[in-house]
Design a protein around this motif. Sequence first.
Motif, short mmCIF file in Angstrom:
data_model
loop_
_atom_site.label_atom_id
_atom_site.label_comp_id
_atom_site.label_asym_id
_atom_site.label_seq_id
_atom_site.Cartn_x
_atom_site.Cartn_y
_atom_site.Cartn_z
N GLY A 1 0.84 -1.20 0.00
CA GLY A 1 0.00 0.00 0.00
C GLY A 1 0.87 1.24 0.00
O GLY A 1 0.83 2.05 -0.90
N PHE A 2 1.68 1.36 1.06
CA PHE A 2 2.63 2.47 1.20
C PHE A 2 1.95 3.82 1.12
O PHE A 2 2.58 4.80 0.70
N ARG B 1 5.28 5.81 2.90
CA ARG B 1 5.99 5.68 4.18
C ARG B 1 6.35 7.05 4.74
O ARG B 1 7.50 7.34 5.04
N GLN C 1 2.49 -5.90 6.06
CA GLN C 1 3.21 -5.67 7.32
C GLN C 1 3.18 -6.88 8.26
O GLN C 1 3.87 -6.88 9.27
N HIS D 1 0.39 -8.30 9.96
CA HIS D 1 -0.47 -8.18 11.14
C HIS D 1 -0.97 -9.54 11.65
O HIS D 1 -1.11 -9.73 12.86
N THR E 1 1.84 -10.67 13.91
CA THR E 1 2.25 -9.91 15.10
C THR E 1 1.11 -9.65 16.08
O THR E 1 1.32 -9.67 17.29
N GLY F 1 0.28 5.73 8.34
CA GLY F 1 0.88 6.51 9.43
C GLY F 1 1.43 5.60 10.53
O GLY F 1 1.47 6.02 11.69
N SER G 1 -0.99 1.17 13.15
CA SER G 1 -1.63 -0.09 13.55
C SER G 1 -1.16 -0.58 14.92
O SER G 1 -1.98 -0.91 15.78
N THR G 2 0.14 -0.63 15.11
CA THR G 2 0.64 -1.10 16.40
C THR G 2 0.32 -0.10 17.52
O THR G 2 -0.21 -0.49 18.56
N THR H 1 8.86 -1.37 22.81
CA THR H 1 8.77 -2.82 22.94
C THR H 1 8.68 -3.45 21.55
O THR H 1 7.87 -3.02 20.73
N ASN I 1 7.88 -8.42 17.14
CA ASN I 1 8.50 -9.47 16.34
C ASN I 1 9.75 -8.92 15.66
O ASN I 1 9.67 -8.23 14.64
N GLN J 1 10.62 -4.76 7.90
CA GLN J 1 10.11 -3.41 7.68
C GLN J 1 11.27 -2.44 7.43
O GLN J 1 11.19 -1.57 6.57
N VAL K 1 6.77 1.30 13.66
CA VAL K 1 8.10 1.20 13.03
C VAL K 1 8.04 1.26 11.50
O VAL K 1 9.03 1.51 10.84
N GLY K 2 6.85 1.02 10.92
CA GLY K 2 6.75 0.82 9.48
C GLY K 2 7.36 1.92 8.63
O GLY K 2 7.93 1.65 7.57
N GLU K 3 7.25 3.15 9.07
CA GLU K 3 7.73 4.24 8.24
C GLU K 3 9.10 4.76 8.66
O GLU K 3 9.75 5.51 7.92
N1 MCN Z 1 5.93 -4.15 14.81
C1 MCN Z 1 6.57 -4.86 15.82
N2 MCN Z 1 7.00 -4.20 16.94
C2 MCN Z 1 6.85 -2.85 17.07
C3 MCN Z 1 6.24 -2.12 16.03
C4 MCN Z 1 5.77 -2.80 14.92
O1 MCN Z 1 6.74 -6.06 15.69
N3 MCN Z 1 7.27 -2.21 18.16
C5 MCN Z 1 5.35 -4.84 13.64
C6 MCN Z 1 3.84 -4.66 13.62
O2 MCN Z 1 3.14 -5.45 14.49
C7 MCN Z 1 3.51 -4.83 12.17
C8 MCN Z 1 4.72 -4.17 11.50
O3 MCN Z 1 5.79 -4.23 12.46
O4 MCN Z 1 3.42 -6.19 11.85
C9 MCN Z 1 4.44 -2.70 11.13
O5 MCN Z 1 3.79 -2.10 12.20
P1 MCN Z 1 3.47 -0.54 12.37
O6 MCN Z 1 4.71 0.22 12.53
O7 MCN Z 1 2.43 -0.44 13.41
O8 MCN Z 1 2.86 -0.06 10.96
P2 MCN Z 1 1.47 -0.48 10.30
O9 MCN Z 1 1.20 -1.88 10.52
O10 MCN Z 1 0.43 0.53 10.65
O11 MCN Z 1 1.85 -0.34 8.78
C10 MCN Z 1 1.81 0.89 8.11
C11 MCN Z 1 3.17 1.28 7.60
C12 MCN Z 1 3.00 2.33 6.58
S1 MCN Z 1 2.13 3.72 6.99
C13 MCN Z 1 3.48 2.18 5.31
S2 MCN Z 1 3.31 3.48 4.25
C14 MCN Z 1 4.12 0.95 4.92
C15 MCN Z 1 4.71 0.20 6.07
O12 MCN Z 1 3.83 0.12 7.08
N4 MCN Z 1 3.53 0.21 3.96
C16 MCN Z 1 3.96 -1.10 3.80
N5 MCN Z 1 5.34 -0.96 5.76
C17 MCN Z 1 4.91 -1.69 4.70
N6 MCN Z 1 5.34 -2.97 4.51
C18 MCN Z 1 4.82 -3.69 3.49
N7 MCN Z 1 5.27 -4.95 3.31
N8 MCN Z 1 3.88 -3.19 2.64
C19 MCN Z 1 3.44 -1.92 2.77
O13 MCN Z 1 2.50 -1.45 1.96
#
Ligand code: MCN
Length: 805
Positions: A266-267, A383, A526, A528, A531, A565, A568-569, A684, A687, A694, A757-759
């Motif tokens: 998605g990104f 991102r 990501q 979900h 995790t 943004g 999710s986490t 914390t 995974n 990511q 952490v995703g972005e």
């Molecule tokens: N996670 C974790 N421990 C943390 C934080 C996160 O293990 N302390 C894990 C989460 O549980 C989740 C993953 O890392 O499985 C990403 O979590 P998070 O940072 O909450 O982000 P989102 O799940 O909300 O994902 C959105 C973010 C965004 S905004 C973009 S843009 C992006 C990104 O994720 N798009 C992606 N990473 C991507 N990765 C893939 N493969 N595809 C996309 O479209």
Amino acid sequence: MKDEIDNRDERVANLKGLGCSRKRVEDARFTQGKGNYVDDIKLDGMLFGDFVRSPYAHARIKSIDTAAAMEVPGVLAVLTAADLEPLGLHWMPTLAGDKQMVLADGKVLFQGQEVAFVVAEDRFAAADGIELVEVEYEELPVIVDPFESLKSDVVLREDLDPKAPGAHGPRKHPNHIFTWEAGDKAPTEEVIANAEVVATESMYYHRTHPCPLETCGCVASMDKVNGKLTLWGTFQAPHAIRTVVSLISGIEEHNIRVISPDIGGGFGNKVGAYPGYVCSVVASIVTGKPVKWIEDRMDNLMTTAFARDYHMTGKISATKEGKITALHCHVTADHGGFDACADPTKFPAGFMNICTGSYDIPTAYLEVDGVYTNKAPGGVSYRCSFRVTEAVYFIERMIEVLAIELNMDAAELRRINFIKKEQFPYKAALGWEYDSGDYHTAWDKALKAVDYDGLRAEQAQRVADFKAGKTRKLMGIGLSFFTEIVGAGPVKNCDILGLGMFDSCEIRIHPTGSAIARLGTISQGQGHATTFAQILASEIGLPADSITIEEGDTDTAPYGLGTYGSRSTPVAGAATAMAGRKIRAKAQMIAAYLLEVHDNDVEFDVDRFVVKGAPERFKTMKEIAFAAYNQAIPGLEPGLEAVSYYDPPNMTYPFGAYVCVMDIDVDTGVPDIRRFYALDDCGTRINPMIIEGQIHGGLTEALAVALGQEIAYDDMGNVKTGTLMDFFLPTAWEVPNYETDFTVTPSPHHPIGAKGVGESPHVGGVPCFSNAVQDAFRPFGNRHTNMPHDHWRIWRTANELGLHD
Ligand code: MCN
Ligand code: CUM
């Protein structure tokens, strides 16, 4: 019995809970070609819709003749704005409070704009039909430069009253969208005017596009008998899409089912609402058959949500010793033809007001002017954490420029200005309250890991060798330290279209001790499903392998605002933990009842409740689950379910320290990334393996953006990079071996201390790669050059600095 108690480590491991590098459960189907993406959906009698798109960036539409197209075998309908107008659907609201043409209404404002929608029995007939729709255009002057736009007599948006305010306040010019301010203007200007040292710089963060593997698309299916509309699509926010579809179509929300199936990346590209969705729905209602719309690659690159396009000018002041005293930032933001950003309502420039970064800057001021041009609409994606990429790029470049001005080491300059550990929670000059951080520890760890002093010594030697004619390669050391702001957001200041940005989780424990949890978010890669089950495993003591995570079906999932943004986490993850705790509270009552003790006399231990002081007396969660459906406490309702709608008290502020070491061939302009070290702190860690994935992905996209990827336009508004021949997508060939590292500073307000952490890797990665290029040229007088640093531009920088003489 004793074994059962002693093997605690084994019981913990069996859960695969927090901190476990559990393998991704979704990969079994993805790696075997069993994923179910939108284009995999095939329904009986399904039709295919596709767009006639404008070849011009700005033109009046004199006429549209659909007769010849209708003659093509298989073509069933051709929709134009005139067909949609009686339904009030020729325009649609954008998520940013603007409105956007669904199909060209009188004029077009960007190349590739949707002009007519051809509905046919298959995509080939639709393509043939498109060729035969005759559109007569009258070309209008094209504006691709936002500065020119604000001076021009050419009015782009003739539908708007030029004097009327926009969604975000007064407008200065017919092509102006909004001015957004944060901080204190006069005090900031005064500090800068009287400062010992001031660095000024202008920079352009070019227009980019995330280019997900799967393009945008949907399938709309109107069941006229039951009055139910089902819409499958590449939606990052399925519930919000359902609400929008209901509001604009008038179909009651309970009669709309929106499903996001598997999504191939998605990104941010798939947050907004696109004309394709509206046209597919209308076409399905008109024909009574399911209608599919899938973009091709060019459609995707040319017309769906772009990112950045920020022209930023900064002033940063400091004492002679390098203590920063003030920061001033002005942005001219190019939003294209319609403001279709997907930021929270109160933030038309996203969270750009985190541009003071990781530094304790006492006074600051930010002003952003949004401007219309003849480019595709959008503005928040890739991102970005809502413009945090721009903010971090800005401050990390300003720091480098200030270091030059002070003739100081940029790592040291950062160190003396970092917000200190004891200052958290830290209230920044532009309004945010950072929840937690320990920047000095992270920075020291990073610099030590790469032997920073050794690198600088090597670089000095390299400069000497270059000057002595012994080498043609320069060495750059790119530094960046970023603070992210993710987890939108407290409902009090974050909403989209009035929908507060909470998120949700609903859990059902089945009698045999397995469970399903549904969330308001939607994974696009990501992980979900992997995790969120881990969060629950640790909270409720059932193995992650016994917990199904389901997202993306509005008929079953609780309402949530979706995945973007990195929220999710921080938000849905928190809801998951909170719902888990409700389950645990009921389980505790049941356990105490079964063990014939008082509720407070049992305590949770990994996967069971144990009588305090009597470890041999316990009930496992599996036993408790069964009891919940059988001999639950008299008067207590049976079952074991919980739901949580979580409104976070604050956002989370992940951070990180990145270092890139690059060798640059001055004669070819080719950079060679020797080393990339990335330390991330996302609180914390749920995974570690998924986090690492990511980070690898985000860094690779950062490399792309910094070193070559852009959506470029010519003066006529033609997209010059609309295919993968011209648009740089890095492959294994360009990508270095990333070294990842971490510190853990939990979020004090998140139930499990996790931050997003995703972005992060993208936010911190882009300035790091860019700084590496710029740093290589610093000894030769370089101050700032704009991205993307492709080979030609790097060569040109070397040339301009006289290195080819
Ligand atoms: N996670 C974790 N421990 C943390 C934080 C996160 O293990 N302390 C894990 C989460 O549980 C989740 C993953 O890392 O499985 C990403 O979590 P998070 O940072 O909450 O982000 P989102 O799940 O909300 O994902 C959105 C973010 C965004 S905004 C973009 S843009 C992006 C990104 O994720 N798009 C992606 N990473 C991507 N990765 C893939 N493969 N595809 C996309 O479209
Ligand atoms: Cu800003 S790109 Mo992400 O938020 O889907």
